[in-house]
Design a protein around this motif. Structure first.
Motif, PDB file in Angstrom:
ATOM      1  N   ILE A  94       0.831  -1.203   0.000  1.00  0.00           N
ATOM      2  CA  ILE A  94       0.000   0.000   0.000  1.00  0.00           C
ATOM      3  C   ILE A  94       0.865   1.252   0.000  1.00  0.00           C
ATOM      4  CG2 ILE A  94      -1.711   1.321   1.291  1.00  0.00           C
ATOM      5  CD1 ILE A  94      -2.798  -1.165  -0.186  1.00  0.00           C
ATOM      6  N   ASN A  95       1.949   1.245   0.772  1.00  0.00           N
ATOM      7  CA  ASN A  95       2.815   2.423   0.791  1.00  0.00           C
ATOM      8  C   ASN A  95       3.532   2.624  -0.537  1.00  0.00           C
ATOM      9  OD1 ASN A  95       3.117   3.978   3.493  1.00  0.00           O
ATOM     10  ND2 ASN A  95       2.970   1.851   4.152  1.00  0.00           N
ATOM     11  N   LEU A  96       3.955   1.556  -1.189  1.00  0.00           N
ATOM     12  CA  LEU A  96       4.580   1.686  -2.501  1.00  0.00           C
ATOM     13  C   LEU A  96       3.558   2.109  -3.554  1.00  0.00           C
ATOM     14  CD1 LEU A  96       7.091  -1.308  -2.618  1.00  0.00           C
ATOM     15  CD2 LEU A  96       7.588   1.132  -2.370  1.00  0.00           C
ATOM     16  N   PHE A  97       2.325   1.646  -3.416  1.00  0.00           N
ATOM     17  CA  PHE A  97       1.263   2.104  -4.307  1.00  0.00           C
ATOM     18  C   PHE A  97       1.134   3.627  -4.238  1.00  0.00           C
ATOM     19  CE2 PHE A  97      -3.248   3.469  -3.898  1.00  0.00           C
ATOM     20  CZ  PHE A  97      -3.556   3.524  -5.248  1.00  0.00           C
ATOM     21  N   MET A  98       1.110   4.151  -3.035  1.00  0.00           N
ATOM     22  CA  MET A  98       1.002   5.604  -2.865  1.00  0.00           C
ATOM     23  C   MET A  98       2.280   6.309  -3.305  1.00  0.00           C
ATOM     24  SD  MET A  98      -0.955   5.716   0.818  1.00  0.00           S
ATOM     25  CE  MET A  98      -2.561   4.918   1.015  1.00  0.00           C
ATOM     26  N   GLY A  99       3.436   5.687  -3.034  1.00  0.00           N
ATOM     27  CA  GLY A  99       4.699   6.300  -3.404  1.00  0.00           C
ATOM     28  C   GLY A  99       4.875   6.415  -4.906  1.00  0.00           C
ATOM     29  N   PHE A 100       4.581   5.350  -5.649  1.00  0.00           N
ATOM     30  CA  PHE A 100       4.709   5.397  -7.101  1.00  0.00           C
ATOM     31  C   PHE A 100       3.674   6.347  -7.714  1.00  0.00           C
ATOM     32  CE2 PHE A 100       6.671   0.998  -6.699  1.00  0.00           C
ATOM     33  CZ  PHE A 100       7.953   1.453  -6.954  1.00  0.00           C
ATOM     34  N   SER A 101       2.515   6.431  -7.109  1.00  0.00           N
ATOM     35  CA  SER A 101       1.522   7.409  -7.569  1.00  0.00           C
ATOM     36  C   SER A 101       2.052   8.824  -7.385  1.00  0.00           C
ATOM     37  CB  SER A 101       0.212   7.244  -6.796  1.00  0.00           C
ATOM     38  OG  SER A 101      -0.364   5.971  -7.013  1.00  0.00           O
ATOM     39  N   ALA A 102       2.774   9.057  -6.260  1.00  0.00           N
ATOM     40  CA  ALA A 102       3.338  10.384  -5.998  1.00  0.00           C
ATOM     41  C   ALA A 102       4.453  10.721  -6.983  1.00  0.00           C
ATOM     42  CB  ALA A 102       3.871  10.451  -4.569  1.00  0.00           C
ATOM     43  N   VAL A 103       5.225   9.718  -7.442  1.00  0.00           N
ATOM     44  CA  VAL A 103       6.270   9.973  -8.434  1.00  0.00           C
ATOM     45  C   VAL A 103       5.662  10.603  -9.681  1.00  0.00           C
ATOM     46  CG1 VAL A 103       7.967   8.911  -9.975  1.00  0.00           C
ATOM     47  CG2 VAL A 103       7.798   8.150  -7.602  1.00  0.00           C
ATOM     48  N   ALA A 104       4.563   9.999 -10.168  1.00  0.00           N
ATOM     49  CA  ALA A 104       3.889  10.553 -11.344  1.00  0.00           C
ATOM     50  C   ALA A 104       3.302  11.927 -11.044  1.00  0.00           C
ATOM     51  CB  ALA A 104       2.787   9.597 -11.803  1.00  0.00           C
ATOM     52  N   GLY A 105       2.700  12.078  -9.870  1.00  0.00           N
ATOM     53  CA  GLY A 105       2.060  13.346  -9.530  1.00  0.00           C
ATOM     54  C   GLY A 105       3.036  14.501  -9.450  1.00  0.00           C
ATOM     55  N   TYR A 106       4.135  14.315  -8.719  1.00  0.00           N
ATOM     56  CA  TYR A 106       5.130  15.380  -8.590  1.00  0.00           C
ATOM     57  C   TYR A 106       5.822  15.646  -9.929  1.00  0.00           C
ATOM     58  CZ  TYR A 106       4.897  15.681  -3.482  1.00  0.00           C
ATOM     59  OH  TYR A 106       4.484  15.896  -2.195  1.00  0.00           O
ATOM     60  N   GLY A 107       6.086  14.583 -10.689  1.00  0.00           N
ATOM     61  CA  GLY A 107       6.747  14.765 -11.980  1.00  0.00           C
ATOM     62  C   GLY A 107       5.902  15.544 -12.961  1.00  0.00           C
ATOM     63  N   VAL A 108       4.626  15.193 -13.062  1.00  0.00           N
ATOM     64  CA  VAL A 108       3.719  15.893 -13.974  1.00  0.00           C
ATOM     65  C   VAL A 108       3.568  17.353 -13.564  1.00  0.00           C
ATOM     66  CG1 VAL A 108       1.309  16.060 -14.708  1.00  0.00           C
ATOM     67  CG2 VAL A 108       2.472  13.839 -14.718  1.00  0.00           C
ATOM     68  N   ALA A 109       3.367  17.596 -12.284  1.00  0.00           N
ATOM     69  CA  ALA A 109       3.202  18.977 -11.813  1.00  0.00           C
ATOM     70  C   ALA A 109       4.425  19.828 -12.140  1.00  0.00           C
ATOM     71  CB  ALA A 109       2.945  18.984 -10.307  1.00  0.00           C
ATOM     72  N   ALA A 110       5.601  19.217 -12.113  1.00  0.00           N
ATOM     73  CA  ALA A 110       6.826  19.967 -12.370  1.00  0.00           C
ATOM     74  C   ALA A 110       7.033  20.274 -13.847  1.00  0.00           C
ATOM     75  CB  ALA A 110       8.036  19.189 -11.833  1.00  0.00           C
ATOM     76  N   TRP A 111       6.552  19.402 -14.762  1.00  0.00           N
ATOM     77  CA  TRP A 111       6.918  19.520 -16.165  1.00  0.00           C
ATOM     78  C   TRP A 111       5.785  19.830 -17.125  1.00  0.00           C
ATOM     79  CZ3 TRP A 111      11.682  20.390 -17.414  1.00  0.00           C
ATOM     80  CH2 TRP A 111      12.719  19.926 -16.597  1.00  0.00           C
ATOM     81  N   VAL A 112       4.538  19.735 -16.697  1.00  0.00           N
ATOM     82  CA  VAL A 112       3.428  20.055 -17.608  1.00  0.00           C
ATOM     83  C   VAL A 112       3.505  21.489 -18.142  1.00  0.00           C
ATOM     84  CG1 VAL A 112       0.956  20.608 -17.564  1.00  0.00           C
ATOM     85  CG2 VAL A 112       1.716  18.301 -17.059  1.00  0.00           C
ATOM     86  N   PRO A 113       3.777  22.505 -17.309  1.00  0.00           N
ATOM     87  CA  PRO A 113       3.900  23.853 -17.883  1.00  0.00           C
ATOM     88  C   PRO A 113       4.963  23.931 -18.972  1.00  0.00           C
ATOM     89  CG  PRO A 113       3.682  23.990 -15.502  1.00  0.00           C
ATOM     90  CD  PRO A 113       3.876  22.544 -15.831  1.00  0.00           C
ATOM     91  N   THR A 114       6.115  23.284 -18.746  1.00  0.00           N
ATOM     92  CA  THR A 114       7.173  23.293 -19.754  1.00  0.00           C
ATOM     93  C   THR A 114       6.723  22.593 -21.025  1.00  0.00           C
ATOM     94  OG1 THR A 114       8.839  23.282 -17.998  1.00  0.00           O
ATOM     95  CG2 THR A 114       9.562  22.632 -20.198  1.00  0.00           C
ATOM     96  N   MET A 115       5.950  21.530 -20.878  1.00  0.00           N
ATOM     97  CA  MET A 115       5.443  20.822 -22.058  1.00  0.00           C
ATOM     98  C   MET A 115       4.592  21.740 -22.928  1.00  0.00           C
ATOM     99  SD  MET A 115       2.855  17.564 -22.333  1.00  0.00           S
ATOM    100  CE  MET A 115       1.411  18.634 -22.428  1.00  0.00           C
ATOM    101  N   PHE A 116       3.728  22.531 -22.309  1.00  0.00           N
ATOM    102  CA  PHE A 116       2.878  23.436 -23.086  1.00  0.00           C
ATOM    103  C   PHE A 116       3.699  24.561 -23.719  1.00  0.00           C
ATOM    104  CE2 PHE A 116      -0.590  21.196 -21.265  1.00  0.00           C
ATOM    105  CZ  PHE A 116      -1.697  21.483 -22.053  1.00  0.00           C
ATOM    106  N   ILE A 117       4.738  24.989 -23.048  1.00  0.00           N
ATOM    107  CA  ILE A 117       5.598  26.039 -23.607  1.00  0.00           C
ATOM    108  C   ILE A 117       6.360  25.509 -24.823  1.00  0.00           C
ATOM    109  CG2 ILE A 117       7.626  27.474 -23.150  1.00  0.00           C
ATOM    110  CD1 ILE A 117       6.644  27.637 -20.213  1.00  0.00           C
ATOM    111  N   ARG A 118       6.953  24.325 -24.694  1.00  0.00           N
ATOM    112  CA  ARG A 118       7.768  23.783 -25.788  1.00  0.00           C
ATOM    113  C   ARG A 118       6.930  23.195 -26.918  1.00  0.00           C
ATOM    114  NH1 ARG A 118      12.242  20.348 -22.208  1.00  0.00           N
ATOM    115  NH2 ARG A 118      13.093  22.142 -21.048  1.00  0.00           N
ATOM    116  N   ARG A 119       5.884  22.483 -26.571  1.00  0.00           N
ATOM    117  CA  ARG A 119       5.120  21.749 -27.599  1.00  0.00           C
ATOM    118  C   ARG A 119       4.070  22.612 -28.267  1.00  0.00           C
ATOM    119  NH1 ARG A 119       3.660  16.889 -29.638  1.00  0.00           N
ATOM    120  NH2 ARG A 119       1.463  16.258 -29.651  1.00  0.00           N
TER     121      ARG A 119
END
Length: 474
Positions: free
Chosen positions: A261-286
């Motif tokens: 259960i903790n790894l389920f939440m941890g891997f979900s957080a990897v995607a969440g923090y990663g997307v939040a950090a790079w989505v603005p850059t994706m819209f700027i570049r793409r």
């Protein structure tokens, strides 16, 4: 007989409402704790708006600023989180909450009085240490104000403090900064002249002391389902701290459920923090958007759809628990994950930025269901006197995996795999799908052990309360 009754279909036992404080007072406690959570993110995020004046006045580098924003704060938060979680499981939680709020508020205000980088770094670490106690204590307190089939929504309401606090840090912070820049430096007695950015820390930090005072006045609820108790001086039964060896033994005995259960939440957080950090850059570049355009739009999506997703997740978890018992919240998490898959492909691959916003809104809304589901999922796994420890462990995994890997994995995919900054959308897609698969795998591995653990705990709680009721019957 006061106590709990078992549902005929084997669902989670539902406590008699009289065993808990009134719903009105319970929601008042939720409101106070949510306000405290908002202040914690306001104090945490305000520094991002003060980078340039701080660099100018203190002669700092970007690296030194980054330590203030992230590593120093996060490491201190994680290191003191587990010891504080243990205190939450045995001491008066309302006092711990009040002390934590006062500590981080004074540390924030103190940032407005310092003259050196070393002192500023120490105070930012103090902010992280003070905030470490709030979420474990808040989750434990809320769990003792509402029965298991109604606790999901209150926990979700508390969790929206992340999105409200983060948004207010930008809105209120910008307003305060504008005002202080117009007024110029201030002259304080015994302190001397302070710069406008220092005034911001004082204005943001000091009101938290009022929140601490309100928290200090909250009533400490009875610990429901406590496995150990002692007799107080007045003859009443109060919760006793579980020996640390018993805590470790419990975790070892149920390691498959806890780890999964903790790894389920941890891997979900990897995607969440990663997307939040790079989505603005994706819209700027793409899509050729400006930082201001995507900043306003993405910020609005987070504030509205993020908040709505957390609340809906808490509500859905309660509904599913009433219908499906111990498996209810895990079933909800499973279907939310599956429903997110086509949306990830949609916002990363659609060639039109305007159209991509539609599935992007969905990927903000659905994944944040987990913020409303996760606290209750963790609470169901442990006796009352391990709630603070369990939440602290979950936060440690989420912070280390999510903050440590999320943004970096996407950057590595862009630099080392695709070798093209314009391929940022494919890097986001690859990492998001990989983390989704990993998190789903962990959820399925822990599914049956989790249900068995929750049902065993609930059966034991019913037995203890029945014995207590029998012992007090005339």
């Amino acid at each position: 007989m006061a106590g709990r009754t078992l549902a005929a279909d084997g669902a989670i036992p539902i406590s008699v409402e009289q065993d808990y404080p009134s719903a009105a007072y319970g929601w008042f406690v939720v409101f106070v704790l949510t306000v405290a959570y908002v202040f914690s993110f306001l104090d945490r995020q305000i520094l991002s708006l003060l980078v340039e004046p701080m660099k100018r006045d203190l002669g700092l580098s970007d690296t030194q600023i980054s330590l203030l924003q992230g590593l120093a704060f996060a490491l201190c938060n994680v290191l003191v989180g587990l010891p504080l979680g243990r205190l939450v499981d045995s001491k008066r939680r309302t006092w711990l909450v009040a002390g934590g709020i006062a500590f981080w508020s004074l540390a924030t205000a103190g940032c407005g009085l310092v003259r050196s980088y070393g002192a500023l770094l120490a105070l930012r670490m103090g902010v992280g240490a003070g905030e470490a106690v709030l979420t474990p204590a808040a989750n434990s307190l809320i769990g003792d104000h509402f029965p298991p089939h109604k606790v999901g929504l209150p926990l979700a309401v508390y969790s929206i403090g992340i999105y409200i606090g983060g948004g207010l840090a930008l809105v209120i912070g910008a307003t305060i900064i504008a005002g202080t820049l117009q007024s110029g430096p201030m002259l304080l007695p015994l302190v001397g002249e302070i710069r406008p950015w220092q005034s911001v820390f004082l204005i943001i930090g000091l009101p938290g002391l009022l929140v601490a005072l309100v928290a200090l006045c909250l009533r400490e609820p009875r610990r429901t389902g406590a496995v150990h108790s002692i007799t107080a001086a007045d003859g009443s039964q109060v919760a006793a701290a579980l020996p640390l060896r018993d805590v470790f033994a419990y975790l070892r005995e149920n390691k498959r459920a806890f780890l999964s259960i903790n790894l389920f939440m941890g891997f979900s957080a990897v995607a969440g923090y990663g997307v939040a950090a790079w989505v603005p850059t994706m819209f700027i570049r793409r899509h050729g958007w400006t930082a201001v355009e995507i900043g306003h739009i993405y910020g609005l999506l987070l504030l509205t759809f993020g908040t709505a997703g957390v609340l809906c997740g808490g509500w859905l978890g309660d509904v599913m628990t009433r219908r499906r018992g111990a498996s209810g919240r895990l079933r909800a998490a499973l279907w939310v994950k599956i429903a997110t898959i086509p949306l990830i492909f949609g916002y990363t691959l659609l060639p039109d930025g305007g159209l991509a916003l539609i599935p992007l809104a969905g990927t903000v809304f659905l994944p944040t269901f987990l913020n409303g589901l996760s606290p209750a999922i963790i609470q169901q796994m442990v006796p009352n006197q391990m709630r603070g420890t369990a939440i602290s462990i979950a936060l440690l995994v989420i912070n280390l995996l999510g903050l440590g890997l999320g943004p970096t994995l996407i950057a590595l995919m862009t630099d080392r795999v695709f070798h093209d900054p314009a391929m940022i959308h494919l890097a986001i897609l690859a990492v998001s799908v990989a983390m989704l698969i990993l998190s789903l795998t962990c959820l399925l591995i822990g599914y049956r052990p989790y249900i068995a653990l929750v049902e065993r705990l609930q059966a034991g709680s019913v037995s203890r309360e029945a014995q207590a009721a029998g012992a007090t019957s005339p």
